[in-house]
Scaffold this active site. Structure first.
Site, PDB file in Angstrom:
ATOM      1  N   GLN A 282       4.670   6.873   4.453  1.00 25.98           N
ATOM      2  CA  GLN A 282       4.163   6.994   3.093  1.00 25.98           C
ATOM      3  C   GLN A 282       5.269   7.305   2.083  1.00 25.98           C
ATOM      4  OE1 GLN A 282       1.381  10.177   2.518  1.00 25.98           O
ATOM      5  NE2 GLN A 282       2.804  11.776   3.143  1.00 25.98           N
ATOM      6  N   ARG A 295       5.440  15.785  -1.636  1.00 25.01           N
ATOM      7  CA  ARG A 295       4.693  14.757  -2.367  1.00 25.01           C
ATOM      8  C   ARG A 295       5.567  13.503  -2.484  1.00 25.01           C
ATOM      9  NH1 ARG A 295       0.521  17.097  -5.436  1.00 25.01           N
ATOM     10  NH2 ARG A 295      -0.261  14.948  -5.641  1.00 25.01           N
ATOM     11  N   ASP A 399      -4.417   5.309  -2.113  1.00 22.20           N
ATOM     12  CA  ASP A 399      -4.871   6.684  -2.305  1.00 22.20           C
ATOM     13  C   ASP A 399      -5.525   6.883  -3.678  1.00 22.20           C
ATOM     14  OD1 ASP A 399      -5.241   9.321  -1.625  1.00 22.20           O
ATOM     15  OD2 ASP A 399      -3.120   9.887  -1.720  1.00 22.20           O
ATOM     16  N   GLU A 402     -10.051   9.138  -7.931  1.00 23.74           N
ATOM     17  CA  GLU A 402     -11.063  10.092  -8.390  1.00 23.74           C
ATOM     18  C   GLU A 402     -10.685  10.803  -9.691  1.00 23.74           C
ATOM     19  OE1 GLU A 402     -10.098  10.683  -3.952  1.00 23.74           O
ATOM     20  OE2 GLU A 402      -9.022  10.557  -5.864  1.00 23.74           O
ATOM     21  N   ASP A 466      -8.476  14.435   2.979  1.00 27.21           N
ATOM     22  CA  ASP A 466      -7.478  15.441   3.333  1.00 27.21           C
ATOM     23  C   ASP A 466      -8.108  16.659   4.000  1.00 27.21           C
ATOM     24  OD1 ASP A 466      -5.744  13.715   2.092  1.00 27.21           O
ATOM     25  OD2 ASP A 466      -5.588  14.878   0.252  1.00 27.21           O
ATOM     26  N   HIS A 531      -0.856  11.838  10.917  1.00 28.57           N
ATOM     27  CA  HIS A 531      -0.287  12.257   9.636  1.00 28.57           C
ATOM     28  C   HIS A 531       0.529  13.521   9.892  1.00 28.57           C
ATOM     29  CE1 HIS A 531       0.341  12.942   5.451  1.00 28.57           C
ATOM     30  NE2 HIS A 531      -0.677  12.230   5.018  1.00 28.57           N
TER      31      HIS A 531
END
Length: 674
Positions: A282, A295, A399, A402, A466, A531
């Site tokens: 990622q 991040r 991803d 929202e 998550d 992950h």
């Protein structure tokens, strides 16, 4: 009393509308069918977590005062104190579905409640991805896409701590809400609306559906069995395009840190016989460190320091039979070159004063790509094709979705209170169109967590979001089971989760045992993907533990061995809309014991899986429906209709297969070899 009228198979009798003899709308002296109201919403967003409240200025119960029957429909008129306020037009569409369209006869009303008849013994399922409760009866469910929140249970310390920064969730918070449910009365209800809604299933006699805007329609259909009902539902809302064949080759390894580190860990796990289908890196576009943890950079170009000559590396991995997957979302960080390149092109949502609206993602700010602008939609779709697909990526995590604020100004001037729940669908469609235009629908797999009506088609694969790296029922390993089942009953047939979980906060640290139990479950789901989590260095990683990697290798070999069976049920997902993971009642409707079970599932028709979701367990109790079952690992036979206890050490997740399955020989072989 209003007289009897009918438009077969619709019947109106004694203030009740029947559809295929099912009473759906019924007015009584104590319970109107419709309320209207006037409210003023207050919405606050904290990094994707929302606090919503409503100030009601008025709420009117409407009375059924008239009905009219034509060759095409039944029209019901509802009034208050002699004035008509709302009309429901009820008709059958070309597929014999009941469609109810509301029409507001007086302006100035923006809150609506519709009551459907209920039975006190009825069970209700769906409403998108619900992580805490599979059976929705006895609770109400606000439908608003958001971060699910950390903890998701107001009685836990983790949620209490998260609430101090507005990041704690509740039992109903979800990335993927949907105004769609199925009932054990053997019907589905789907509402055409993206408005905020609250579906209340607490009353014995009715279900109350609330909307902050007038729905376009309510659609119903019936069927004699649950599989047929889901097939009918997905013929309306859409179906998955399925899974590429390469996903059957084993694990999709979540790993980061650059080409050298990825190659080193990949080679190490291969030496330990871990079957690998893909590498999911990622951080292909770079990283940024925040107080939350690691991040990503959100510039959507390969980071030349971490992944020099990425296209070449991807080709080398593919030559080894390993696909490469990346990451993207619908936001662009405002400190990137990409943002600077397009900030003057009108591609971002605006503030009320015309500036670019910047959303706080936790110590960095991002512009929201405005998908209501056709030019922006096409630009981002082409960016996916150019920067992900053209490099050779076979998939990615798509991803978020929202975070659309409710005070943005959109290109098409649509109401962001409505577009908020639609935003994940537009984001999914952007990915869908990119892959379709590239002609690679059968080769590329992107996976999403956020959704809404339309995601059934545009988001072929879900992941459960998550989860915390712990054993909690509402936000840990266990929560992914009702999540997959409820999503499947809403029409999303393929789901999976991060092996080991993701969120490490407030002292929650992933353990070796948790990872191993999660991997066991994943072997009996549509996909296996790990992950490293938001804080990789603080949490258990399988590549640091030889014995755990051997355990993982065994689970990946089991996953590969199940390919012939899994391909059959994946094909059913595409052609019939059936979920790959199914609640027990779907195939055992006459077994009353199946309707309340949410931590077991059927993988297809023939495998029953009961994941171990508590630490320190060596045995596990499992309910077996009324059938003849064989324990996968021992070959022991059981007669269903009761709970059995079986040995369940690490590596032996309780799995049973139907004795008369056409795949019995395959299952017997797997049990003997692994």
């Amino acid at each position: 009393m209003i007289s009897t009228s009918q438009q077969a198979p619709l019947t109106f009798l004694n203030n009740t509308l029947f559809y295929h003899d099912l009473p759906l709308l019924r007015e009584t002296a104590a319970s109107p069918i419709v309320f209207i109201g006037r409210g003023d919403a207050d919405v606050a967003m904290y990094q994707g977590n929302f606090e919503l409240s409503d100030t009601l200025a008025a709420k009117l119960p409407l009375t059924l005062t008239d009905h009219r029957v034509t060759e095409d429909d039944i029209q019901l008129t509802f009034s208050f104190q002699g004035d008509a306020y709302l009309e429901l037009t009820c008709f059958l569409d070309a597929a014999d579905r009941l469609v109810i369209k509301p029409t507001l006869l007086k302006d100035g009303w923006n809150r609506f409640w519709f009551r459907l008849t209920a039975d006190k013994d009825e069970h209700v399922y769906g409403c998108g991805e619900q992580l805490s409760h599979l059976d929705l009866r006895g609770r109400h469910f606000p439908l608003w896409t958001s971060e699910p929140g950390v903890g998701r249970n107001k009685h836990t310390l983790t949620t209490f701590q998260a609430d101090q920064t507005h990041s704690g969730g509740d039992y109903y918070t979800t990335n993927y809400p949907a105004p769609t449910f199925i009932s054990t009365q053997m019907y589905y209800c789907h509402v055409a609306s993206y408005d905020y809604a609250d579906f209340d299933f607490q009353n014995d006699d009715y279900h109350e559906l609330q909307f902050w805007g007038l729905p376009l329609s309510l659609t119903f259909d019936t069927a004699p069995t649950f599989p047929e009902l889901i097939t009918k539902l997905t013929s309306l809302v859409g179906r998955t395009t399925g899974l590429p064949d390469w996903t059957n080759n084993g694990l999709i390894l979540g790993v980061q840190g650059g080409t050298d580190r990825v190659s080193e860990i990949t080679d190490q796990l291969k030496e330990n016989d871990v079957a690998l289908a893909g590498i999911w890196a990622q951080d292909w576009e770079g990283i940024r460190m925040t107080s939350f943890g690691k991040r990503l950079y959100w510039d959507w170009r390969a980071d030349d320091n971490l992944y020099p000559n990425l296209t070449t590396s991807i080709k080398q991995w593919q030559d080894q039979g390993i696909a490469f997957l990346g990451y993207i979302n619908p936001y662009i960080a405002n400190d990137t070159q990409l943002f600077a390149d397009v900030k003057d092109l009108g591609y971002f949502a605006k503030t009320q004063t015309g500036d670019i609206y910047l959303v706080d993602f936790g110590e960095f700010l991002c512009g929201v790509v405005d998908f209501t602008n056709p030019d922006a939609f096409d630009w981002y779709k082409d960016l996916i094709k150019q920067r992900l697909i053209s490099t050779g990526m076979k998939g990615w995590m798509a991803d978020f979705g929202e975070y659309l604020p409710t005070d943005v100004v959109l290109y098409d001037h649509s109401d962001p209170m409505v577009m908020h729940n639609k935003w994940p669908v537009l984001w999914a469609q952007c990915n869908y169109d990119a892959v379709k235009e590239a002609g690679l629908t059968d080769q590329i797999m992107y996976f999403m967590r956020a959704g809404g009506t339309g995601s059934q088609k545009y988001a072929p694969v879900l992941w459960a979001g998550d989860q915390s790296v712990n054993w909690s029922l509402d936000d840990g390993l266990a929560a992914t089971i009702p999540a997959a089942l409820s999503a499947g009953l809403t029409g999303n047939s393929i789901s999976h989760s991060d092996i080991g979980g993701y969120t490490s906060l407030y002292g929650n640290i992933r353990s070796r045992e948790l990872f191993m139990r999660w991997a066991e479950m994943a072997a009996f789901t549509p996909l296996m993907r790990t992950h490293e989590g938001n804080r990789p260095d603080q949490n258990f990683q399988v590549y640091d533990d030889y014995d755990a990697s051997v355990h993982l290798a065994r689970m990946t070999q089991v996953f590969k061995a199940l390919t012939p069976y899994r391909k059959i049920i994946a094909a059913q997902a595409v052609s019939e809309g059936l979920p790959m993971q199914r609640p027990l009642f779907m195939h055992y409707p006459d077994d009353a014991g199946t309707y309340d079970i949410q931590y077991e599932y059927l993988l297809g028709r023939d495998l029953l899986v009961a994941p171990v979701y508590r630490p320190g367990k060596q045995t596990w109790s499992t309910y077996l429906p009324e059938d003849n079952w064989i324990h996968l690992w021992t070959g022991d036979r059981f007669t269903g209709g009761d709970t059995v206890e079986v040995s369940a050490p690490l590596g032996q997740i309780p799995v049973f297969y139907r004795a008369d399955s056409e795949f019995a020989a395959l299952f017997e072989k797997i049990g003997a070899e692994y």
